[in-house]
Design a protein around this motif. Structure first.
Motif, PDB file in Angstrom:
ATOM      1  N   LYS A  62       0.703  -1.180  -0.150  1.00  0.00           N
ATOM      2  CA  LYS A  62       0.110   0.080  -0.046  1.00  0.00           C
ATOM      3  C   LYS A  62       0.949   1.276  -0.095  1.00  0.00           C
ATOM      4  O   LYS A  62       0.499   2.157  -0.940  1.00  0.00           O
ATOM      5  CB  LYS A  62      -0.862   0.009   1.273  1.00  0.00           C
ATOM      6  N   ILE A  63       1.929   1.362   0.729  1.00  0.00           N
ATOM      7  CA  ILE A  63       2.856   2.463   1.203  1.00  0.00           C
ATOM      8  C   ILE A  63       3.611   2.731  -0.144  1.00  0.00           C
ATOM      9  O   ILE A  63       3.709   3.769  -0.772  1.00  0.00           O
ATOM     10  CB  ILE A  63       3.294   2.502   2.405  1.00  0.00           C
ATOM     11  N   GLU A  64       4.217   1.874  -0.512  1.00  0.00           N
ATOM     12  CA  GLU A  64       5.355   2.076  -1.772  1.00  0.00           C
ATOM     13  C   GLU A  64       4.542   1.789  -3.090  1.00  0.00           C
ATOM     14  O   GLU A  64       4.679   2.593  -3.881  1.00  0.00           O
ATOM     15  CB  GLU A  64       6.489   0.766  -1.628  1.00  0.00           C
ATOM     16  N   ARG A  67       0.972   3.953  -3.088  1.00  0.00           N
ATOM     17  CA  ARG A  67       1.194   5.656  -2.661  1.00  0.00           C
ATOM     18  C   ARG A  67       2.599   6.097  -3.037  1.00  0.00           C
ATOM     19  O   ARG A  67       2.635   7.379  -2.885  1.00  0.00           O
ATOM     20  CB  ARG A  67       0.890   5.594  -1.131  1.00  0.00           C
ATOM     21  N   GLY A  69       5.308   5.906  -1.516  1.00  0.00           N
ATOM     22  CA  GLY A  69       6.041   6.225  -0.323  1.00  0.00           C
ATOM     23  C   GLY A  69       7.607   5.968  -0.652  1.00  0.00           C
ATOM     24  O   GLY A  69       7.952   4.628  -1.087  1.00  0.00           O
ATOM     25  N   TRP A 354       4.557   0.355   9.058  1.00  0.00           N
ATOM     26  CA  TRP A 354       3.246   1.236   8.965  1.00  0.00           C
ATOM     27  C   TRP A 354       3.491   2.657   9.397  1.00  0.00           C
ATOM     28  O   TRP A 354       3.063   2.943  10.293  1.00  0.00           O
ATOM     29  CB  TRP A 354       2.432   0.380   9.783  1.00  0.00           C
ATOM     30  N   THR A 355       4.148   3.416   8.673  1.00  0.00           N
ATOM     31  CA  THR A 355       4.562   4.838   8.894  1.00  0.00           C
ATOM     32  C   THR A 355       2.991   5.509   8.541  1.00  0.00           C
ATOM     33  O   THR A 355       2.053   5.121   8.224  1.00  0.00           O
ATOM     34  CB  THR A 355       5.504   5.255   7.844  1.00  0.00           C
ATOM     35  N   TYR A 357       1.574   7.394   6.415  1.00  0.00           N
ATOM     36  CA  TYR A 357       1.922   7.435   4.885  1.00  0.00           C
ATOM     37  C   TYR A 357       1.114   8.602   4.351  1.00  0.00           C
ATOM     38  O   TYR A 357       1.364   9.003   3.363  1.00  0.00           O
ATOM     39  CB  TYR A 357       1.631   6.314   4.179  1.00  0.00           C
ATOM     40  N   ASN A 358      -0.215   9.017   5.152  1.00  0.00           N
ATOM     41  CA  ASN A 358      -0.833  10.203   4.633  1.00  0.00           C
ATOM     42  C   ASN A 358      -0.539  11.392   5.541  1.00  0.00           C
ATOM     43  O   ASN A 358      -1.414  12.450   5.130  1.00  0.00           O
ATOM     44  CB  ASN A 358      -2.060   9.871   4.734  1.00  0.00           C
ATOM     45  N   SER A 369      -2.016   5.892  10.143  1.00  0.00           N
ATOM     46  CA  SER A 369      -1.210   4.971  11.056  1.00  0.00           C
ATOM     47  C   SER A 369      -1.518   5.071  12.398  1.00  0.00           C
ATOM     48  O   SER A 369      -1.207   6.181  12.811  1.00  0.00           O
ATOM     49  CB  SER A 369       0.102   5.039  10.718  1.00  0.00           C
ATOM     50  N   GLU A 372       2.785   4.431  13.985  1.00  0.00           N
ATOM     51  CA  GLU A 372       3.929   4.955  13.533  1.00  0.00           C
ATOM     52  C   GLU A 372       4.772   5.178  14.528  1.00  0.00           C
ATOM     53  O   GLU A 372       6.037   5.377  14.406  1.00  0.00           O
ATOM     54  CB  GLU A 372       3.193   6.464  13.348  1.00  0.00           C
ATOM     55  N   TRP A 381      10.667   8.487   7.999  1.00  0.00           N
ATOM     56  CA  TRP A 381      10.799   7.235   7.233  1.00  0.00           C
ATOM     57  C   TRP A 381      12.267   6.532   7.055  1.00  0.00           C
ATOM     58  O   TRP A 381      12.554   6.102   6.251  1.00  0.00           O
ATOM     59  CB  TRP A 381      10.185   7.455   6.148  1.00  0.00           C
TER      60      TRP A 381
END
Length: 391
Positions: A62-64, A67, A69, A354-355, A357-358, A369, A372, A381
């Motif tokens: 999801k994050i990389e 999104r 990230g 799970w940073t 990310y938004n 998150s 975080e 990050w």
């Protein structure tokens, strides 16, 4: 594990501001680092012999991928989560799979798991699959059937477990990504696919010819495609005496005992972890993995989603700092490794990626998150020193 939302108090919001909080929390005294690292030197040496040094990195997709990230090594160089994990000597990546996740949880879809599994294997790491048998989070308090399975009878569900599991295994096999371990269900203290296979560790009700058949159906499906893959049963907490006693009583098949151990909920004694895992693996001739754990490196935050883990996680001697987080991990690894006859085989950190990310605007964990402060990355990050525990 399912993430529960924690509401921020007014005092919390007034006292902490993201900018100054990051500056204060991340800064640490070198003297504290030196003291803790010195105390844990022998623990780290023993931990290095663990068979499985793992991380659950399901959110990375999801994050990389979704999104865009960017994560960073400790020196500030950009790198993927898998690259950073690999460089820290992580050798196992755990991924979770839901049957039909909604649009906001595509990281738990079969397509995403297959894509991520290929990346893991390409990096020379092994991958572990967690089958939730649900469209959403499965844990001790929630084991909801997939919507498409909701009207099936008990026997039809048992057959569906077989056909679904077999299909997943065959798809993984066809792309050359053999899982080293497969979990049948996630945190199944009270069974799964409720209410059909709901059980209690303190009662025989619904075990015989029900939960027993369901688990064994999944076990046999895995073994039919991957005979050498280990099958795990996962219990939230370490006080699993009655659960595994009944698994033995009713002939439930599995290879590895998996445990969640979060100090905030499951106790704060490394001695208890050792004693329980030693007893259970000895009684039933199994190996054990602490397959979920985490420890905060701060009580601060970036977004407004509310952190699940906080000061309630604190163990004396292990401060909520990056150094304390590293020391916690090293001690847990050493504890598991010290179980006699090589029956303690691994530790897996839950979602160190799970940073927030938004950014700071997210107000719920579905879009931000609640973890975080328990990741292995700081609020920029950048990899924290906790990664060193895996070396």
């Amino acid at each position: 594990m399912k993430k529960y939302i924690v509401t921020m108090s007014a005092v919390w919001l007034l006292v902490f501001f993201v900018g100054c909080q990051q500056e204060v929390v991340i800064e640490e005294k070198s003297a504290e680092n030196e003291t803790i690292q010195s105390e844990q030197a022998s623990a780290n040496a023993r931990a290095s012999g663990l068979t499985y040094r793992g991380m659950d990195l399901s959110f990375a997709y999801k994050i990389e991928t979704q999104r865009g990230g960017k994560f960073y090594y400790a020196n500030g160089t950009a790198g993927t989560v898998f690259d950073i994990a690999k460089s820290a000597n992580v050798n196992l990546v755990r991924l979770r799979l839901w049957v039909n996740p909604d649009a906001n949880h595509k990281e738990c879809s079969l397509a995403a798991v297959k894509e991520q599994a290929k990346k893991v294997v390409a990096k020379g790491m092994q991958f572990m699959l967690t089958l939730h048998y649900s469209d959403t989070w499965a844990d001790p308090g929630t084991q909801t059937k997939p919507a498409a399975w909701s009207s099936l009878t008990q026997q039809q569900l048992i057959d569906k477990i077989w056909s679904y599991t077999t299909d997943v295994m065959n798809q993984l096999k066809s792309q050359g990504t053999t899982p080293i371990i497969v979990q049948i269900g996630n945190e199944i203290n009270a069974g799964f696919l409720w209410p059909t296979f709901k059980v209690s560790a303190d009662s025989d009700t619904n075990w015989d010819n029900s939960f027993e058949y369901a688990i064994n159906s999944g076990y046999n499906a895995v073994k039919a495609v991957f005979p050498n893959t280990k099958v795990m049963l996962h219990y939230a907490g370490i006080w699993a005496d009655n659960f595994f006693w009944r698994c033995s009583k009713f002939g439930i098949q599995y290879d590895i005992m998996g445990f969640s151990w979060y100090p905030q909920w499951h106790g704060k004694s490394f001695t208890d972890v050792y004693n329980q895992l030693n007893n259970l693996t000895s009684w039933y001739s199994k190996t054990a993995i602490v397959v979920e754990t985490a420890y905060p490196w701060t009580t601060g935050y970036v977004d407004q989603a509310g952190n699940v883990l906080g000061s309630g996680s604190l163990i004396s001697g292990y401060p909520l700092t990056p150094a304390g987080q590293q020391a916690f991990l090293e001690q847990l690894m050493a504890t598991v490794k010290s179980i006699p006859n090589n029956r303690g085989v691994g530790v897996v950190y839950w979602e160190p990626d799970w940073t927030a990310y938004n950014g700071s605007s997210a107000t719920d964990w579905e879009n931000g998150s609640s973890w975080e402060n328990a990741t292995l990355f700081d609020f920029s990050w950048k990899a924290l020193q906790g990664f060193s525990a895996f070396n």
